[in-house]
Design an enzyme around this catalytic site. Structure first.
Site, PDB file in Angstrom:
ATOM      1  N   CYS A  10       0.826  -1.283  -0.128  1.00  0.00           N
ATOM      2  CA  CYS A  10       0.055  -0.148   0.001  1.00  0.00           C
ATOM      3  C   CYS A  10       0.841   1.101   0.009  1.00  0.00           C
ATOM      4  CB  CYS A  10      -0.930  -0.096   1.227  1.00  0.00           C
ATOM      5  SG  CYS A  10      -0.038  -0.076   2.933  1.00  0.00           S
ATOM      6  N   SER A  17      -1.954  -2.732   3.835  1.00  0.00           N
ATOM      7  CA  SER A  17      -0.902  -3.965   3.492  1.00  0.00           C
ATOM      8  C   SER A  17      -0.671  -4.704   4.779  1.00  0.00           C
ATOM      9  CB  SER A  17       0.173  -3.482   2.653  1.00  0.00           C
ATOM     10  OG  SER A  17       1.012  -2.683   3.300  1.00  0.00           O
ATOM     11  N   ASP A 129      -8.007   4.078   1.093  1.00  0.00           N
ATOM     12  CA  ASP A 129      -7.178   4.406   2.183  1.00  0.00           C
ATOM     13  C   ASP A 129      -7.988   4.773   3.366  1.00  0.00           C
ATOM     14  OD1 ASP A 129      -5.266   5.722   3.934  1.00  0.00           O
ATOM     15  OD2 ASP A 129      -4.443   6.686   2.130  1.00  0.00           O
TER      16      ASP A 129
END
Ligand code: 4NP
Length: 157
Positions: A10, A17, A129
């Protein structure tokens, strides 16, 4: 036995991640496949190198029995020779990973994919995100990753 190596990537390597890595480690443990894999995670950015995962993600994951243990690091050119699968959390990560690869490595050893290519239940084409949002964002990230990460494992089993 040749192990299959997988790295989740990520931006910061402190939210998405590390969660994907923890979910994958848990899945392969439950299936008795731990010894068949090398599992890691990394960020495209360098801001959080050396830090534990975001406490909000660690707490959200713990609630579903997942241990998020990763320490943040940045993806580097050696990863393109080391990992069979490099799995991006969103399109921006995917582009940044490919840019890094194209500037530094001519090897096509690693298969670079978007983790959401392996979704089945959720429609999200990217893992959002959660960093600047509320706690619910972390639960949603875990929900969609449980779906797509298990889809990825099925795709290679
Ligand atoms: P991640 O989330 O890429 O899922 O680890 C983020 C963490 C930190 C920042 C952005 C995204 N940041 O801007 O510091």
């Amino acid at each position: 036995m040749k192990k299959i190596s997988v790295i989740f990537v990520c931006l910061g390597n402190i939210c998405r991640s590390p969660a994907a890595e923890a979910i994958f480690i848990d899945l392969i443990k439950k299936k008795g496949l731990t010894d068949h894999f090398i599992v890691d995670s990394a960020g495209t950015g360098s801001w959080h190198i050396g830090k534990k995962a975001d406490a909000r993600m660690r707490i959200a994951a713990e609630k579903r029995g997942l241990n998020v243990l990763s320490i943040a690091r940045q993806i580097n050119t050696k990863d393109f020779e080391k990992f069979n699968y490099i799995l991006a959390m969103d399109n921006s990560n995917f582009e940044n990973i490919n840019d890094l690869k194209n500037r530094n490595s001519s090897s096509d050893f690693a298969s670079i994919k978007n983790i959401q290519d392996f979704r089945s239940v959720f429609k999200d084409l990217e893992v959002p995100d959660p960093y600047y949002g509320g706690d619910k964002g972390f639960d949603h990230v875990l929900d969609i990753l449980e779906d797509s990460v298990s889809g990825f494992l099925e795709s290679i089993s």
